[in-house]
Design a protein around this motif. Structure first.
Motif, PDB file in Angstrom:
ATOM      1  N   ALA A 100      39.692  42.397  37.973  1.00 16.63           N
ATOM      2  CA  ALA A 100      39.989  40.963  38.061  1.00 16.63           C
ATOM      3  C   ALA A 100      40.601  40.619  39.413  1.00 16.63           C
ATOM      4  O   ALA A 100      40.263  39.596  40.027  1.00 16.63           O
ATOM      5  CB  ALA A 100      40.937  40.558  36.936  1.00 16.63           C
ATOM      6  N   ILE A 101      41.489  41.470  39.883  1.00 18.05           N
ATOM      7  CA  ILE A 101      42.128  41.237  41.184  1.00 18.05           C
ATOM      8  C   ILE A 101      41.102  41.334  42.309  1.00 18.05           C
ATOM      9  O   ILE A 101      41.047  40.486  43.200  1.00 18.05           O
ATOM     10  CB  ILE A 101      43.276  42.243  41.410  1.00 18.05           C
ATOM     11  CG1 ILE A 101      44.412  41.962  40.406  1.00 18.05           C
ATOM     12  CG2 ILE A 101      43.795  42.158  42.844  1.00 18.05           C
ATOM     13  CD1 ILE A 101      45.504  43.012  40.399  1.00 18.05           C
ATOM     14  N   GLU A 102      40.269  42.365  42.258  1.00 16.06           N
ATOM     15  CA  GLU A 102      39.263  42.550  43.301  1.00 16.06           C
ATOM     16  C   GLU A 102      38.188  41.470  43.248  1.00 16.06           C
ATOM     17  O   GLU A 102      37.567  41.150  44.272  1.00 16.06           O
ATOM     18  CB  GLU A 102      38.619  43.932  43.156  1.00 16.06           C
ATOM     19  CG  GLU A 102      39.562  45.103  43.407  1.00 16.06           C
ATOM     20  CD  GLU A 102      40.165  45.084  44.801  1.00 16.06           C
ATOM     21  OE1 GLU A 102      39.453  44.741  45.771  1.00 16.06           O
ATOM     22  OE2 GLU A 102      41.376  45.401  44.928  1.00 16.06           O
ATOM     23  N   GLY A 103      37.968  40.899  42.054  1.00 12.22           N
ATOM     24  CA  GLY A 103      36.930  39.878  41.902  1.00 12.22           C
ATOM     25  C   GLY A 103      37.434  38.450  41.934  1.00 12.22           C
ATOM     26  O   GLY A 103      36.704  37.528  41.566  1.00 12.22           O
ATOM     27  N   ASP A 104      38.695  38.245  42.330  1.00 13.04           N
ATOM     28  CA  ASP A 104      39.290  36.904  42.396  1.00 13.04           C
ATOM     29  C   ASP A 104      39.232  36.180  41.054  1.00 13.04           C
ATOM     30  O   ASP A 104      39.069  34.945  41.000  1.00 13.04           O
ATOM     31  CB  ASP A 104      38.583  36.038  43.448  1.00 13.04           C
ATOM     32  CG  ASP A 104      38.742  36.567  44.863  1.00 13.04           C
ATOM     33  OD1 ASP A 104      39.763  37.241  45.132  1.00 13.04           O
ATOM     34  OD2 ASP A 104      37.863  36.321  45.698  1.00 13.04           O
ATOM     35  N   ASP A 105      39.367  36.914  39.971  1.00 13.17           N
ATOM     36  CA  ASP A 105      39.270  36.327  38.632  1.00 13.17           C
ATOM     37  C   ASP A 105      40.643  35.790  38.196  1.00 13.17           C
ATOM     38  O   ASP A 105      41.353  36.400  37.401  1.00 13.17           O
ATOM     39  CB  ASP A 105      38.764  37.367  37.639  1.00 13.17           C
ATOM     40  CG  ASP A 105      38.375  36.754  36.300  1.00 13.17           C
ATOM     41  OD1 ASP A 105      38.706  35.572  36.082  1.00 13.17           O
ATOM     42  OD2 ASP A 105      37.759  37.456  35.486  1.00 13.17           O
ATOM     43  N   VAL A 106      40.994  34.630  38.704  1.00 15.26           N
ATOM     44  CA  VAL A 106      42.283  34.010  38.408  1.00 15.26           C
ATOM     45  C   VAL A 106      42.396  33.663  36.926  1.00 15.26           C
ATOM     46  O   VAL A 106      43.466  33.802  36.314  1.00 15.26           O
ATOM     47  CB  VAL A 106      42.487  32.748  39.278  1.00 15.26           C
ATOM     48  CG1 VAL A 106      43.731  31.987  38.839  1.00 15.26           C
ATOM     49  CG2 VAL A 106      42.601  33.136  40.753  1.00 15.26           C
TER      50      VAL A 106
END
Length: 206
Positions: A100-106
């Motif tokens: 999620a962090i690497e994929g910008d999944d806010v």
């Protein structure tokens, strides 16, 4: 600063465990303490982080070195405190967290208690590209958590312990009530499995 504590596990509760070493019982706040239930009255080694404030000295415990390192990354983010970081780790889906962090999944990150859009964006800003050392299976952070089938116990004691654990992690009464019927309808043999499944349900889109 402590690296780890080795001693006899004498207590497991919704928010913390107690390890006795040298006649002293150390209270350690844990993300899902029930992972340690099978080790009750046995010798365990738990990695720790000591948080010092003007009004309190608190020990946070972790199942292994890699989980502690991920925790240290999280508390380095502005707006994320020691207890908030612990709640983020409680689901055990560390692979999903890193992705999620690497994929910008806010949106994924805002599912955690106490994490709003601003804080979630800050987590991405501060940690994206800095978690490569936590991405190998050998580290223990990326495991089979994403594929693991999570089910819940119908045993009344397990249910109540899980509800208490969710409240201790910072989830609101409204959030807990939303999933309570679902977790009561499932069947499993341990509070650990129950809590893992409850956390998975909380992370689903409403």
């Amino acid at each position: 600063m402590y690296e780890y504590i080795k001693g006899t596990l004498t207590f497991v509760g919704p928010a913390y465990i107690v390890i006795e070493n040298g006649g002293i019982g150390y209270q350690l706040l844990i993300a899902n303490p029930f992972r340690f239930s099978s080790k009750l009255n046995q010798e365990v080694q738990v990695y720790v982080y000591q948080a010092v404030r003007e009004d309190a000295i608190t020990l946070f415990g972790f199942k292994d070195f890699s989980e502690k390192q991920l925790y240290l990354k999280l508390i380095s983010v502005s707006g994320i405190g020691p207890k908030s970081s612990l709640a983020i780790l409680a689901s055990d889906d560390h692979a999903g967290l890193v992705q999620a962090i690497e994929g910008d999944d806010v949106a994924y990150l805002t599912k955690f208690p106490g994490v709003g859009k601003k804080t979630a964006s800050q987590i991405v800003l501060d940690l994206k590209g800095k978690l490569d050392d936590l991405m190998t299976p050998a580290d223990g952070v990326i495991s089979g958590a994403l594929q693991e089938k999570l089910t819940l116990p119908t045993n009344h004691g397990h249910v109540e312990e899980t509800l208490e654990a969710l409240a201790a992690l910072g989830y609101s009464g409204k959030e807990i009530k939303r999933i309570e019927p679902q977790i009561r309808s499932l069947n499993e043999h341990s509070t650990d499995a129950y809590l893992r499944a409850a956390l998975r349900l909380l992370m689903k889109k409403k």
